[in-house]
Design an enzyme around this catalytic site. Sequence first.
Site, PDB file in Angstrom:
ATOM      1  N   GLU A 199       0.781  -1.378   0.116  1.00  0.00           N
ATOM      2  CA  GLU A 199      -0.014   0.032   0.077  1.00  0.00           C
ATOM      3  C   GLU A 199       0.910   1.423   0.140  1.00  0.00           C
ATOM      4  OE1 GLU A 199      -3.169   0.011   3.055  1.00  0.00           O
ATOM      5  OE2 GLU A 199      -4.206  -1.734   1.824  1.00  0.00           O
ATOM      6  N   GLU A 221      -5.625  -8.389  -0.218  1.00  0.00           N
ATOM      7  CA  GLU A 221      -6.478  -8.030   0.936  1.00  0.00           C
ATOM      8  C   GLU A 221      -7.839  -7.724   0.514  1.00  0.00           C
ATOM      9  OE1 GLU A 221      -4.846  -5.280   3.765  1.00  0.00           O
ATOM     10  OE2 GLU A 221      -2.956  -5.651   3.193  1.00  0.00           O
TER      11      GLU A 221
END
Length: 508
Positions: free
Chosen positions: A188, A306
């Site tokens: 991320e 995720e």
Amino acid sequence: MTRPLIAAPRGSAATSAPHHVPVAVGAPIGTADPRLFGSFVEHLGRGVYGGIFDPAHPAADAEGFRSDVIALVRELGVTVVRYPGGNFVSGYDWRDGVGPVAERPRRLDLAWKSVETNEFGTDEFIAWCRAAGTEPMLALNLGLGDVRSALQLLEYANHPGGTTLSDERIGNGAPLPHDVRTWCLGNELDGPWQLGHKRAAHYADVAASAANAMRMFDPSLELVVVGSSNADMPTFGAWEETVLERTIELVDYLSCHIYFYEDDDLAGFLRSADRLDAFLDGVQDVIRRVRVRHPGARDVRISLDEWNVWNFRAYDDIKEERDFELAPRLLEQDYTVADAVVVGSLLQSILAHCDTVGIAAMAQLVNVIGPIRAEADGPAWRQTTYFPFAAMARSAGHTVFATNPTADSDVVTTVTRDPSGGAAHVFLTNRSTDTPAVIEVDLARFRPNRVDRAELLWHPDPHAANTAQSRVRVTRRTPTTVLEGGRLRLTLPPISWAGIELACSVDG
Ligand code: AHR
């Protein structure tokens, strides 16, 4: 002769006449890569300490792994586990987590405002994966960490021996290389909350440099480059375009993440899979566009590494008020039946994209937004979200077929068949909040001859959950099914999910 269909179970919130849904099976979409049934373990809260690792627990094995948790992970059918983060990895030095445990440093984990003892590190994780019958997928620190340190971890983990780093691993009790095949090039890094957050062009250079060097070590590694942290990122699309433009000849997967939560709109929440469909299609569009400009491009697929239901606003509310603690209780969401119905439908969306998605990891595994909960000095148990995942993981490696009607209606249908043709699976979600669905799936072309297993996830209270006080309040029910003339019929109450396995005659 047609046998009567079951009525909606007593106590159902059904208020409307049943909706009749005939389903036809269409063309094959692709094969469900077994790694679509992946999970994620992060050094976060009680995911590792007090989750998979708890040497003081009566069920701990010689390595400190909770054997009751391992048994649940095996039953869940998890095929691959991403580790060690998540946001955690962007501040992590892998060296802190190897070598004699007594000499490992205690550090602050800034990502989750915690104290990290480093008792559990890379070697323990690999040993845990072997014990749990799953494959490791390691994430590298390309946040505050650098490419050299990432390469050193690769050498430590995968080189057979004869160098300082690989001999260090052998000295630490792992004589054989860990042979980790899949590596995430950071986590991320598009997010301002991420330690070492970068602009897309900067990250693209770092990722390309890491990928290039990693391929010099082993060209067959599978590399995952960071995409968007969620569909609402202002940089979604542009980030992917910049990063892939630079790396599409070096990497195999483009990562993306997405979480959903109810937020007082149950009907909208139940339709979360529509938003996942749109997100995956958006990511795939970028891959397609960039590929056109690069004749030497690899066949990059999506790694949805995720995804889950997670009320992350609840975490935002508490994060500033804590001190740095050891394994604090963080993100321990009690999952409801509605959450589990959404999880089932999200997995259906993932299967429907099996031609473009090669890896998917439900985040996370134990305690931290996980399908499994575990207490110190107490038992481990299945959350509601455990049930659809465990049922659907049984279709790993199957061919997935298009169905009609598709996700436009309240009912989402998925049909799969195993490569031998001897078994077919049907997964169904009824997303209506008030209308039962009488579903009839025409499976005649698969020549089904009996229902081997049928399970329904439903409860009169869609917000019922399994908690420490009531661990089996929600469990699998057995729906009434009718198989006649190759047609499978069953009734799904509002807000429910079902999985059916059929034995089929094999041609020839
Ligand atoms: O899974 C919880 C967190 O969600 C992860 O650490 C991070 O990658 C994401 O934002």
